[in-house]
Design a protein around this motif. Structure first.
Motif, short mmCIF file in Angstrom:
data_model
loop_
_atom_site.label_atom_id
_atom_site.label_comp_id
_atom_site.label_asym_id
_atom_site.label_seq_id
_atom_site.Cartn_x
_atom_site.Cartn_y
_atom_site.Cartn_z
N ALA A 68 -7.30 -3.45 3.17
CA ALA A 68 -6.69 -2.66 1.91
C ALA A 68 -6.62 -3.77 0.85
CB ALA A 68 -5.28 -1.92 2.35
N ARG A 99 -1.24 -1.59 -6.67
CA ARG A 99 -1.11 -1.61 -5.09
C ARG A 99 0.41 -2.00 -4.96
NH1 ARG A 99 -1.28 -3.76 -0.44
NH2 ARG A 99 -1.92 -2.69 1.38
N ASP A 117 2.49 -7.69 3.14
CA ASP A 117 1.30 -8.15 2.49
C ASP A 117 1.35 -9.60 1.82
OD1 ASP A 117 0.06 -5.67 2.81
OD2 ASP A 117 1.20 -4.87 1.12
N SER A 170 -8.49 -3.10 -2.51
CA SER A 170 -7.90 -2.98 -3.75
C SER A 170 -8.08 -4.19 -4.96
CB SER A 170 -6.21 -2.78 -3.51
OG SER A 170 -5.74 -4.05 -3.18
#
Length: 162
Positions: free
Chosen positions: A51, A10, A16, A55
């Motif tokens: 997310a 990812r 992030d 992931s």
């Protein structure tokens, strides 16, 4: 703990990475505080954290407990050599070490030994009983060597996020 070997890659962007820096230090940081720090909305932060969890980038959310608070006085750094490195032997050793709660960390390594691990126990008597079961009376193990920590200088869980 999730293993990244089984997780499709990812791409992590700057948002992030900024979120990861914050939640590694304190995963109870309110999302509105994270949002302000990274210049996103709280909803966007929530979506990104979800997310990252799905992931496997964020493998777990846990509380880090001080061993002394539970009267766990012995921290041992143990090197273990197996009798052989056949897949069945290594897999059996990995399964045993994973299933042992006192084994806090365990690494299958190169360079003359098979495993390096961190073991935490209440006292030397409990450590001795554990080593008999895991190593001395285990036909998979050729030998082991223990170093007992005198002081925990640093024990961190946060990774460097560039």
């Amino acid at each position: 703990m999730a293993s990244l070997r089984n997780i499709p890659p990812r791409a992590l962007d700057a948002f992030d990475l900024a979120i990861l820096r914050i939640v590694q230090k304190d995963n109870k940081t309110p999302q509105r505080v994270i949002a302000e720090a990274v210049n996103l909305s709280p909803a966007a932060v929530q979506r990104r954290i979800t997310a990252l969890e799905r992931s496997g980038v964020i493998a777990r959310n846990v509380a880090v407990v001080e061993p002394e608070a539970l009267s766990l006085a012995i921290t041992a750094l143990v090197e273990v050599s197996l009798r052989d490195e056949r897949a069945a032997t290594v897999d059996a050793a990995k399964a045993l070490f994973r299933a042992t709660p006192e084994v806090q960390q365990c690494y299958y390594v190169t360079g003359g030994i098979s495993f390096v691990m961190v073991i935490i126990c209440r006292d030397m008597r409990s450590y001795e009983a554990l080593t008999r079961r895991l190593f001395a009376e285990n036909d998979l193990v050729a030998y082991y060597r223990t170093n007992v920590a005198l002081d925990r200088v640093k024990a961190d869980t946060a990774l460097v996020v560039d």
